[in-house]
Structure formats: structure tokens, C-alpha cells
Write a protein that holds these residues in place. Sequence first.
Motif, mmCIF file in Angstrom:
data_model
loop_
_atom_site.group_PDB
_atom_site.id
_atom_site.type_symbol
_atom_site.label_atom_id
_atom_site.label_comp_id
_atom_site.label_asym_id
_atom_site.label_seq_id
_atom_site.Cartn_x
_atom_site.Cartn_y
_atom_site.Cartn_z
ATOM 1 N N ALA A 1 -0.315 -30.979 5.662
ATOM 2 C CA ALA A 1 0.469 -31.996 4.955
ATOM 3 C C ALA A 1 1.855 -31.454 4.598
ATOM 4 O O ALA A 1 2.869 -32.148 4.751
ATOM 5 N N ALA A 2 1.909 -30.203 4.149
ATOM 6 C CA ALA A 2 3.204 -29.595 3.796
ATOM 7 C C ALA A 2 4.107 -29.509 5.027
ATOM 8 O O ALA A 2 5.317 -29.732 4.936
ATOM 9 N N TYR A 3 3.503 -29.209 6.178
ATOM 10 C CA TYR A 3 4.320 -29.059 7.389
ATOM 11 C C TYR A 3 4.740 -30.411 7.988
ATOM 12 O O TYR A 3 5.506 -30.437 8.945
ATOM 13 N N GLU A 4 4.255 -31.501 7.404
ATOM 14 C CA GLU A 4 4.842 -32.798 7.792
ATOM 15 C C GLU A 4 6.227 -32.961 7.158
ATOM 16 O O GLU A 4 7.082 -33.664 7.689
ATOM 17 N N GLN A 5 6.415 -32.293 6.019
ATOM 18 C CA GLN A 5 7.705 -32.398 5.325
ATOM 19 C C GLN A 5 8.621 -31.210 5.554
ATOM 20 O O GLN A 5 9.824 -31.302 5.315
ATOM 21 N N PHE A 6 8.027 -30.082 5.941
ATOM 22 C CA PHE A 6 8.825 -28.853 6.038
ATOM 23 C C PHE A 6 8.595 -28.152 7.374
ATOM 24 O O PHE A 6 7.508 -28.233 7.950
ATOM 25 N N ASP A 7 9.645 -27.446 7.824
ATOM 26 C CA ASP A 7 9.512 -26.654 9.052
ATOM 27 C C ASP A 7 8.945 -25.267 8.760
ATOM 28 O O ASP A 7 8.176 -24.726 9.553
ATOM 29 N N VAL A 8 9.372 -24.688 7.649
ATOM 30 C CA VAL A 8 8.831 -23.395 7.215
ATOM 31 C C VAL A 8 8.638 -23.432 5.702
ATOM 32 O O VAL A 8 9.218 -24.265 5.010
ATOM 33 N N LEU A 9 7.789 -22.512 5.227
ATOM 34 C CA LEU A 9 7.574 -22.377 3.791
ATOM 35 C C LEU A 9 7.980 -20.974 3.361
ATOM 36 O O LEU A 9 8.034 -20.048 4.186
ATOM 37 N N LEU A 10 8.257 -20.842 2.063
ATOM 38 C CA LEU A 10 8.740 -19.571 1.520
ATOM 39 C C LEU A 10 7.894 -19.198 0.305
ATOM 40 O O LEU A 10 7.541 -20.064 -0.505
ATOM 41 N N SER A 11 7.584 -17.907 0.177
ATOM 42 C CA SER A 11 6.847 -17.431 -1.000
ATOM 43 C C SER A 11 7.116 -15.939 -1.150
ATOM 44 O O SER A 11 7.709 -15.327 -0.264
ATOM 45 N N PRO A 12 6.640 -15.329 -2.250
ATOM 46 C CA PRO A 12 6.638 -13.868 -2.277
ATOM 47 C C PRO A 12 5.619 -13.369 -1.245
ATOM 48 O O PRO A 12 4.692 -14.106 -0.896
ATOM 49 N N THR A 13 5.767 -12.133 -0.787
ATOM 50 C CA THR A 13 4.728 -11.520 0.029
ATOM 51 C C THR A 13 3.664 -10.908 -0.868
ATOM 52 O O THR A 13 2.463 -11.083 -0.651
ATOM 53 N N SER A 14 4.126 -10.187 -1.889
ATOM 54 C CA SER A 14 3.227 -9.498 -2.818
ATOM 55 C C SER A 14 3.661 -9.870 -4.233
ATOM 56 O O SER A 14 4.842 -10.061 -4.484
ATOM 57 N N PRO A 15 2.718 -9.989 -5.166
ATOM 58 C CA PRO A 15 3.082 -10.402 -6.533
ATOM 59 C C PRO A 15 3.984 -9.405 -7.239
ATOM 60 O O PRO A 15 4.684 -9.774 -8.179
ATOM 61 N N THR A 16 3.953 -8.136 -6.817
ATOM 62 C CA THR A 16 4.751 -7.103 -7.470
ATOM 63 C C THR A 16 5.365 -6.191 -6.413
ATOM 64 O O THR A 16 5.016 -6.274 -5.238
ATOM 65 N N THR A 17 6.240 -5.288 -6.846
ATOM 66 C CA THR A 17 6.689 -4.203 -5.969
ATOM 67 C C THR A 17 5.571 -3.156 -5.927
ATOM 68 O O THR A 17 4.511 -3.338 -6.521
ATOM 69 N N ALA A 18 5.827 -2.046 -5.220
ATOM 70 C CA ALA A 18 4.799 -1.014 -5.033
ATOM 71 C C ALA A 18 4.312 -0.483 -6.381
ATOM 72 O O ALA A 18 5.105 -0.152 -7.253
ATOM 73 N N PHE A 19 2.987 -0.397 -6.510
ATOM 74 C CA PHE A 19 2.412 0.083 -7.770
ATOM 75 C C PHE A 19 2.028 1.566 -7.637
ATOM 76 O O PHE A 19 2.061 2.146 -6.551
ATOM 77 N N ALA A 20 1.646 2.170 -8.763
ATOM 78 C CA ALA A 20 1.358 3.606 -8.781
ATOM 79 C C ALA A 20 -0.062 3.881 -8.296
ATOM 80 O O ALA A 20 -0.936 3.018 -8.391
ATOM 81 N N PHE A 21 -0.280 5.088 -7.789
ATOM 82 C CA PHE A 21 -1.630 5.493 -7.376
ATOM 83 C C PHE A 21 -2.587 5.401 -8.556
ATOM 84 O O PHE A 21 -2.243 5.765 -9.671
ATOM 85 N N GLY A 22 -3.778 4.881 -8.306
ATOM 86 C CA GLY A 22 -4.795 4.809 -9.346
ATOM 87 C C GLY A 22 -4.692 3.595 -10.244
ATOM 88 O O GLY A 22 -5.604 3.314 -11.020
ATOM 89 N N ASP A 23 -3.577 2.841 -10.139
ATOM 90 C CA ASP A 23 -3.357 1.686 -11.017
ATOM 91 C C ASP A 23 -4.447 0.637 -10.901
ATOM 92 O O ASP A 23 -4.800 -0.027 -11.866
ATOM 93 N N LYS A 24 -4.945 0.417 -9.681
ATOM 94 C CA LYS A 24 -5.844 -0.709 -9.449
ATOM 95 C C LYS A 24 -7.173 -0.276 -8.838
ATOM 96 O O LYS A 24 -7.954 -1.108 -8.389
ATOM 97 N N THR A 25 -7.445 1.028 -8.797
ATOM 98 C CA THR A 25 -8.661 1.472 -8.120
ATOM 99 C C THR A 25 -9.907 1.313 -8.980
ATOM 100 O O THR A 25 -11.018 1.203 -8.463
ATOM 101 N N ALA A 26 -9.744 1.286 -10.304
ATOM 102 C CA ALA A 26 -10.922 1.213 -11.167
ATOM 103 C C ALA A 26 -11.577 -0.169 -11.091
ATOM 104 O O ALA A 26 -12.794 -0.295 -11.236
ATOM 105 N N ASP A 27 -10.774 -1.190 -10.843
ATOM 106 C CA ASP A 27 -11.288 -2.557 -10.867
ATOM 107 C C ASP A 27 -10.966 -3.248 -9.540
ATOM 108 O O ASP A 27 -9.831 -3.652 -9.311
ATOM 109 N N PRO A 28 -11.967 -3.375 -8.667
ATOM 110 C CA PRO A 28 -11.704 -3.954 -7.345
ATOM 111 C C PRO A 28 -11.035 -5.320 -7.399
ATOM 112 O O PRO A 28 -10.155 -5.620 -6.596
#
Lengths: 474, 100
Positions: A387-414
Motif C-alpha cells: 500500500a505504501a508503494y502505491e504512493q511512494f517510489d522509495v521509503l526512508l528510515s534509520p538503519t539502526s536505532p543508535t550508533t555503535a554501542f560498547a562491548f558488553g552493553d547488550k549481551t546480558a539480555d538477548p
Amino acid sequence: MSGSALELAAAVRRGTRSAVDVLDEHRAAIEATELQIHAFNLVTAAEARAAAEEVDRTVAAGDDPGPLAGVPIALKDNLCTRGIPTTCSSKILDGWLPPYDATVVQRLAAAGAVPIGKTNLDEFAMGSSTENSAFGPTRNPRDLTRVPGGSSGGSAAAVAAGFAPLSLGSDTGGSIRQPAALCGVVGVKPTYGRVSRYGLIAFASSLDQIGPFANTVADAAQLLEVIAGHDPRDSTSIPEGPPAVSEHLLDGVDGLRVGVVTELLGEGIAPDVAARVREAAEALAAAGAKVEEASVPAAIYGLSAYYLIAPAEASSNLARFDGVRYGLRVNAPTTNEMMIATRTAGFGAEVKRRIMLGTYALSAGYYDAYYGQAQRVRTLIARDFAAAYEQFDVLLSPTSPTTAFAFGDKTADPLTMYLNDVCTIPSNLVGDPAMSVPFGTGADGLPVGVQVLAPALAEATMFRTAAVLEGAAP
Amino acid sequence: MSDRISRDAVAHVARLANLALTDDELDTYTAQLADVLAHAADVEALDLAGVEPTTHPYPLTNVLRADVVGPTLDRDEVLAAAPAVADDRFSVPTILGEAP
């Protein structure tokens, strides 16, 4: 380094630079900083030398080695290379030498490219930081205290560090685009079926796709044209030939309808990243595009659907690693005990977690509530994109919610780690192409990636949008 | 959260997947899988009666090739990659007499 992949290939084809000289320059870069970065599981120095010499002989004989003549390229270590270890960064493939080359590896050779090594990844491509590699993490060349993203973290880091102007990764839920964003390079997930997966060790077969990393949009376009196209050895390969991307790269975006996906720009997206996406939208508008807000309501269910579907498919695909035909075997008195001992010793924690999650989602009594429901959500998301592509040729968004994070920041909680993939997952569920283009930096000075999404087979439109963003990047 | 999946269910799934877990691992995985399944509650709660499931991005059908002999992998090269081989075949420990 000494230039883009296209410039290097042109120089080698003209005979003004030798492929061996180009290779030596990149090997020197590897020797200088690879110990800190750990982009590679294996550098194939002797094989690369032989390939470069062959390119030089071809040029000397007056023949054309191909569009990637003498260009060093790094290969994600889940792509089969005949006689060269292919590990998926897992202990379970210890000692395995594939008896064949992946189709993409054959196509690279036919185009004159020079494979220089196998890059590190999250084990079996399951992860968003390369911290799940059995051989230790890769470090982000832009900041060694940060992750490079994942799962193709080694391939992104190899290009960002100047080890190779090109690399290949695989993208099941964002594993090319997210590390490209975090390392400040271009990363492309082509349309599902565009690139043959023969010789790609399967993770989730309805989602996996091979694609390029490069420093420039034009380099990525050339690499895509080399690897794309029908392959009878992959039954999911689409009949189309390679997309004509390069010839339309400079067509611009005048009159193009661009939608900024509101659902992927709200809660959970860092303000500095969201600001760059809005700037990118303004840059496209300034170049003549018609930019508006777009809505893809079901996209918010993508993450949940993905983390049922991908593990379900993985639990089936990874059943083949049982100590019988290849890789690790832990001996035990009976075959069943041997299989259990082998899999228990050979797989890391994240792979086990996803195998169990997938097995559960497929098990009697839960199949319809989880796997079946996720597949129906997939239909909803596909409808909303259509449906979106009926109105648009391309869409735009972030690729990742943040920039690069530190080692160990997210390993404790999958689950925290999984949330990283929220913007990239929808394209895999739907099968559409999407790519990440570097667009300035965040508040911490680290790269931000803007994602360009397009309908199936519309890579040419996607790439010319990316080319405008590349030219306008702050 | 752990009402989403029981410890016994995780142990059962591990057996199905041919994985052996320690008691500590069983606790950890139970909590982690429960978290992921709790996140999936948004999808579980949707009323999707009448929506067809999508198994694949495109409506692909089975692809058959012509029934002619083509090149295959070299047998010796394939067997060379195996952990154990006997008489040009993959070799495994005893399979008879095991529990089903």
C-alpha cells in the motif's frame, strides 16, 4: 587507501597498476591494524597472491579479466570456499573444508576479483554485534571500544578499515545493513532471490540474502551486478538477470516520491539518529524529490514475527550439524549420544537459544499460536508495504536505532540485542531490497546510516536515491 | 514472565533439539525464552482470522531440473571432510538398541 574499487579495477584493466601491487597495499593495511580489529577469521594470502598474478597475466595477454579486475574482496565466513576453511564462526564446523565454491565466489572469480580472506561473524549469523563469534569479537575501526554491528561485522569492518574496498555479507534481519551503518560504509540487501544462495550456509531460508559492502554507492552497484542473476542451483533464485543499477546511478531523484516511515522514527530511535534521517529527507527534497511521511502500521510487529520465524527456520536448518558428515564430532557410545554431545559442545549460547526458541515455536500445541501467527503477520506487513508503494517510489528510515554501542552493553539480555534489528527486519520479512548509506555522525561522533527501502526488483531506484544521499551527506 | 514457558518445556525442547543443558543453563534459558515470548505477545494478541500465512516472500513453486546426469561433488573430497569414514561411507557409532 588508493581509491575506490572502480578506480582500482580501471587501473588494473588499463595496465597502469598490477593486481599484485593492489593486493600488497591492502595486505600491508591488514598487517598494520588487523590485530586490533580482528575482521578476519582467516587471511588467504597465498590464494589471493595466485589470483592476483592470474589477473596480471590476463592483462599482459591483452585480455580483460573483468569488471572487478584485481579488486581485493573479503568474504563472510558463511560463504563456502572450496578447500578453504569455512566456519560460520562456530566450533561445530571445526576443520571443515567445503568441497565446492558458493555461486557468488565463482562469479567474483569470473569478474577478476581477488578474495583475500574469510571475515568474522556472529555464530551462524545470529547476532547484531559479532560478540557471538566463537573466535572473539570484531572491533569497530571507527572506535575500537565499540562493536562493529553484526552479524556481518567482520565484512563491514574490513571495508571500513581499508583491508579491502569490497566485501560480501549475508542479511537475514539486517546483518548487512546494520553493521554497514555502525561502521560508516554502504551495505545492501538485494531483493529476495536476486543473488544465488548456493554455497551460503543457511540460517533462515525464507529471509537470507547475500549482498555487498563498499565504501561508495557506485562500488556497491558494480559488485551487485557481478553477483546477481539467476542460478539454477538455487531453487529460490528468481529468473531475472542482474539489475541495471550502475547506468542509472546518476539519474537523480527529481520527481521521485519519497516516504519517511513514521513507525520507524518514533520510540526507541535515538534523537540524533532520527535527526539525521530527517536531514536526509530534506536533502532528497532539495534534489527535487517529493517527500512526505509514510505509514507502514504493521511494521511494528516485524520484530516479534521475525524472532519466531527466523529461529523456527534456523532450528530446522541447523539440525544438519550432528557430527556425522562434516565438522566437529564428540565421540560417545551411541549415535544419539554422539549427536547430543557434538551439538552441545559445538554450538554457542545464542545459537542454542534460537534453536530452542524455534523448536518451541514449531512444537505441537504452540505451532499455530506462534509460528502460524507470525506468518500471518508477515502477510499484514507485506500488504502495508504494498500500500505504501502505491504512493511512494522509495521509503526512508534509520538503519539502526543508535550508533555503535560498547562491548558488553547488550549481551546480558538477548531481547535488548534483538531490538537493534527493528528497522531492518521488515524488508527481510517482505523480501524487498533495502540499503544503508552513511549520512553524517551522531552526537558521539560515530557514523549514522540512513536506510533506503524499495519495492521488489527496484534496486535501480534505490541506488540512485542512495547516490544522492551520498553526495549530500554532511 | 516465566509463566510464558515452563522449565520443563525448555528441557523438553532441548531434548527435541539434541542439546544437553546444565541446571543453571536451564534456568537462564527459561527466563530468556520467556522474555522473547512475552515480547511476541503483541503478535499473539492480534485477531488474524482470515489472513493467509506467508511462508515465503514470493509465491514460489517447486523447481524441477531436466532429468539428465550432470556434475556432482567429488565423493572423496566430501568424505575427506567427514569425522569418520568406513568403506567409502560416513561412519557412526552404534544406532541399534537406543531408546527411541
